[in-house]
Enzyme design. Structure first.
Site, mmCIF file in Angstrom:
data_model
loop_
_atom_site.group_PDB
_atom_site.id
_atom_site.type_symbol
_atom_site.label_atom_id
_atom_site.label_comp_id
_atom_site.label_asym_id
_atom_site.label_seq_id
_atom_site.Cartn_x
_atom_site.Cartn_y
_atom_site.Cartn_z
ATOM 1 N N ARG A 150 43.041 35.690 49.040
ATOM 2 C CA ARG A 150 41.640 35.401 48.729
ATOM 3 C C ARG A 150 41.551 34.443 47.540
ATOM 4 O O ARG A 150 40.765 33.485 47.547
ATOM 5 C CB ARG A 150 40.901 36.709 48.417
ATOM 6 C CG ARG A 150 39.456 36.513 47.972
ATOM 7 C CD ARG A 150 38.854 37.820 47.470
ATOM 8 N NE ARG A 150 37.500 37.604 46.985
ATOM 9 C CZ ARG A 150 36.419 37.667 47.734
ATOM 10 N NH1 ARG A 150 36.520 37.958 49.017
ATOM 11 N NH2 ARG A 150 35.225 37.443 47.210
ATOM 12 N N THR A 157 37.678 43.054 44.068
ATOM 13 C CA THR A 157 37.140 42.693 45.381
ATOM 14 C C THR A 157 36.534 41.298 45.425
ATOM 15 O O THR A 157 36.280 40.776 46.511
ATOM 16 C CB THR A 157 36.080 43.714 45.822
ATOM 17 O OG1 THR A 157 35.114 43.868 44.776
ATOM 18 C CG2 THR A 157 36.728 45.067 46.101
ATOM 19 N N ASP A 158 36.307 40.696 44.259
ATOM 20 C CA ASP A 158 35.810 39.321 44.218
ATOM 21 C C ASP A 158 36.755 38.462 43.380
ATOM 22 O O ASP A 158 36.322 37.703 42.510
ATOM 23 C CB ASP A 158 34.387 39.288 43.649
ATOM 24 C CG ASP A 158 33.704 37.936 43.869
ATOM 25 O OD1 ASP A 158 34.135 37.189 44.778
ATOM 26 O OD2 ASP A 158 32.746 37.621 43.140
ATOM 27 N N LEU A 159 38.055 38.595 43.652
ATOM 28 C CA LEU A 159 39.047 37.818 42.912
ATOM 29 C C LEU A 159 38.972 36.359 43.346
ATOM 30 O O LEU A 159 39.360 36.000 44.454
ATOM 31 C CB LEU A 159 40.448 38.371 43.157
ATOM 32 C CG LEU A 159 41.575 37.721 42.345
ATOM 33 C CD1 LEU A 159 41.345 37.903 40.846
ATOM 34 C CD2 LEU A 159 42.931 38.293 42.751
#
Length: 240
Positions: A210, A169-171
């Protein structure tokens, strides 16, 4: 696996036999007294790098969980407790263990602790393997370029993660480490806090987008060496 409770704190370790003073392993002051601090890294909080090869077979990284954003200015490190398996450190430990055993290049989890505090809250800490001779990919790209083959490796690593139906989720570019080895460069994924298994396929392209935005942001902010050609090489590795 070793799991136990001491007073109001729950412990989980990736070994079977108890070790002396193991309840102290999540206190940086304990390691300082033993002169085992190798260094530190500053992020939302401080990550301590520890000399622990004689204990765990590898050196370790110790992090305490801190809140970010506006809420973090009011409440630095208290989280609402629901179940032990959902606590931040236990959840990240469990996911890292699954990924590590599946052969993914992630740090081996060594231990986790959850300290229950007043009013249904808890604080959390995590011990993981320290990846030796490695640095944040963005720092590396400030100094030099990756080869096309290297970008393929990064893409293959992300595809391997996605094929296990795990969404990071924080790539972003900071959560990829580049390690210098005798046989070339190896890439690692780190920081799996709040990451989880996810069904379907649509989220995978969004996850890649992202990452692309992260690289483009650091081209401007950190002056990293990254081009659209590099991104296409990463995608080629992902799709191979």
């Amino acid at each position: 696996m070793l799991e136990f409770k001491h007073k109001n704190t729950f412990f989980l370790f990736n070994f079977k036999q108890p070790k002396a003073q193991q309840a102290c392993f999540f206190r940086s002051s304990f390691w300082k007294k033993q002169a085992r601090i190798l260094g530190s890294a500053q992020g939302r909080g401080v990550t301590w790098f520890l000399q622990t090869k004689d204990l765990f077979g590898v050196n370790a990284a110790l992090k305490h969980y801190y809140r970010g954003g506006l809420w973090g200015k009011i409440n630095r490190d208290y989280y609402r407790f629901s179940t032990l398996s959902n606590a931040r450190s236990f959840a990240e430990f469990s996911l890292l263990k699954q990924l590590h055993e599946a052969g993914l290049a992630v740090p081996k989890p060594l231990g986790a602790c959850v300290e229950k505090v007043a009013f249904g809250f808890y604080r959390a800490d995590l011990l993981t393997e320290k990846i030796e001779h490695a640095q944040d990919l963005t720092v590396y790209l400030q100094q030099g370029k990756l080869t096309e083959q290297d970008w393929h490796k990064v893409g293959q690593l992300i595809h391997q993660l996605h094929s296990l139906q795990v969404c990071h989720t924080d790539l972003n570019a900071h959560n990829i480490l580049v390690q210098q080895r005798d046989d070339g460069r190896k890439f690692w994924l780190i920081d799996f806090d709040k990451c989880a298994h996810q069904l379907g396929e649509r989220w995978k392209s969004e996850n890649l987008n992202r990452l692309h935005r992260s690289f483009m942001k650091e081209v401007t902010r950190m002056k990293i060496q990254f081009s659209e050609q590099d991104w296409q090489a990463l995608l080629a590795g992902y799709q191979a």
